[in-house]
Design an enzyme around this catalytic site. Structure first.
Site, PDB file in Angstrom:
ATOM      1  N   ASP A  29       0.879  -1.215  -0.084  1.00  0.00           N
ATOM      2  CA  ASP A  29      -0.037  -0.073  -0.011  1.00  0.00           C
ATOM      3  C   ASP A  29       0.863   1.107  -0.040  1.00  0.00           C
ATOM      4  OD1 ASP A  29      -3.213   0.476   1.010  1.00  0.00           O
ATOM      5  OD2 ASP A  29      -1.771   2.315   1.112  1.00  0.00           O
ATOM      6  N   ILE A  30       0.269   2.265  -0.889  1.00  0.00           N
ATOM      7  CA  ILE A  30       1.199   3.450  -0.927  1.00  0.00           C
ATOM      8  C   ILE A  30       1.329   4.330   0.330  1.00  0.00           C
ATOM      9  CG2 ILE A  30      -0.466   5.044  -1.901  1.00  0.00           C
ATOM     10  CD1 ILE A  30       1.566   5.820  -3.969  1.00  0.00           C
ATOM     11  N   HIS A  98     -10.498  -5.418  -3.217  1.00  0.00           N
ATOM     12  CA  HIS A  98      -9.033  -5.590  -2.715  1.00  0.00           C
ATOM     13  C   HIS A  98      -9.017  -6.072  -1.080  1.00  0.00           C
ATOM     14  CE1 HIS A  98     -10.106  -1.077  -2.393  1.00  0.00           C
ATOM     15  NE2 HIS A  98      -9.464  -1.256  -1.217  1.00  0.00           N
ATOM     16  N   HIS A 100      -7.039  -5.895   2.140  1.00  0.00           N
ATOM     17  CA  HIS A 100      -5.901  -5.228   3.006  1.00  0.00           C
ATOM     18  C   HIS A 100      -5.311  -6.219   3.965  1.00  0.00           C
ATOM     19  CE1 HIS A 100      -6.969  -0.695   2.043  1.00  0.00           C
ATOM     20  NE2 HIS A 100      -8.001  -1.366   1.899  1.00  0.00           N
TER      21      HIS A 100
HETATM   22  P1  5GP Z   1      -9.578   1.282   0.194  1.00  0.00           P
HETATM   23  O1  5GP Z   1      -9.743   2.932   0.990  1.00  0.00           O
HETATM   24  O2  5GP Z   1     -10.372   1.642  -0.973  1.00  0.00           O
HETATM   25  O3  5GP Z   1      -9.865   0.328   1.229  1.00  0.00           O
HETATM   26  O4  5GP Z   1      -8.187   1.146  -0.096  1.00  0.00           O
HETATM   27  C1  5GP Z   1      -7.282   1.515  -1.082  1.00  0.00           C
HETATM   28  C2  5GP Z   1      -5.852   1.570  -0.874  1.00  0.00           C
HETATM   29  O5  5GP Z   1      -5.249   1.866  -1.937  1.00  0.00           O
HETATM   30  C3  5GP Z   1      -5.475   2.941   0.442  1.00  0.00           C
HETATM   31  O6  5GP Z   1      -5.010   1.880   1.340  1.00  0.00           O
HETATM   32  C4  5GP Z   1      -4.413   3.487  -0.558  1.00  0.00           C
HETATM   33  O7  5GP Z   1      -3.476   3.928   0.293  1.00  0.00           O
HETATM   34  C5  5GP Z   1      -3.906   2.673  -1.541  1.00  0.00           C
HETATM   35  N1  5GP Z   1      -3.805   3.260  -2.706  1.00  0.00           N
HETATM   36  C6  5GP Z   1      -4.176   4.266  -3.444  1.00  0.00           C
HETATM   37  N2  5GP Z   1      -3.624   4.646  -4.593  1.00  0.00           N
HETATM   38  C7  5GP Z   1      -2.540   3.629  -4.463  1.00  0.00           C
HETATM   39  C8  5GP Z   1      -1.342   3.638  -5.512  1.00  0.00           C
HETATM   40  O8  5GP Z   1      -1.431   4.297  -6.436  1.00  0.00           O
HETATM   41  N3  5GP Z   1      -0.325   2.680  -5.314  1.00  0.00           N
HETATM   42  C9  5GP Z   1      -0.364   2.061  -3.964  1.00  0.00           C
HETATM   43  N4  5GP Z   1       0.500   0.962  -3.940  1.00  0.00           N
HETATM   44  N5  5GP Z   1      -1.630   1.884  -3.083  1.00  0.00           N
HETATM   45  C10 5GP Z   1      -2.713   2.827  -3.526  1.00  0.00           C
END
Ligand code: 5GP
Ligand code: ZN
Length: 112
Positions: A29-30, A98, A100
């Site tokens: 995760d970034i 996705h 985590h």
């Molecule tokens: P969500 O909030 O949808 O459950 O998780 C999305 C995740 O994607 C977040 O934890 C965010 O930090 C990660 N993320 C967003 N953009 C990028 C990216 O460009 N590269 C990577 N490696 N992770 C990303």
């Protein structure tokens, strides 16, 4: 193709690959929220868990198994957490299903 995670899977956006197979891709995760914070994504574009159907059940099991396998390959003797944020109230910000995988520190419960 406008999906961020499809672009990451395809390689047009760089990512730190952790694991990959014919069905899924895992990367760092970034914006890590724990010492280990990885994302496990299916190669198939599925918007969220809410959009996954019965046909996707084997894939969902595969993703969970991949997360467990990756966790075994990390040094997480005290455990870890697998989270699937789903939809707006679930805190999902990227519209590609996705998992985590979080670990390496005690994680509070309940989440915010
Ligand atoms: P969500 O909030 O949808 O459950 O998780 C999305 C995740 O994607 C977040 O934890 C965010 O930090 C990660 N993320 C967003 N953009 C990028 C990216 O460009 N590269 C990577 N490696 N992770 C990303
Ligand atoms: Zn996608």
């Amino acid at each position: 193709m406008s999906c961020l995670f499809c672009k990451i899977i395809e390689g047009s956006i760089p990512s730190a690959a952790i694991y990959q197979d014919e069905l899924c891709y895992a990367f760092a995760d970034i914006n890590p929220q724990a010492p280990v914070h990885l994302l496990v994504v299916p190669r198939e574009h599925i918007v969220s868990l809410a959009e996954a159907g019965k046909d996707h059940l084997p894939l969902l099991g595969h993703l969970l198994g991949a997360a467990a396998e990756i966790a075994r390959s990390k040094d997480l003797p005290k455990g870890y957490r697998v989270v699937v944020n789903t939809g707006e109230d679930g805190g999902q910000t990227v519209g590609h299903l996705h998992l985590h995988l979080l670990g390496g520190r005690p994680l509070a419960w309940p989440p915010g």
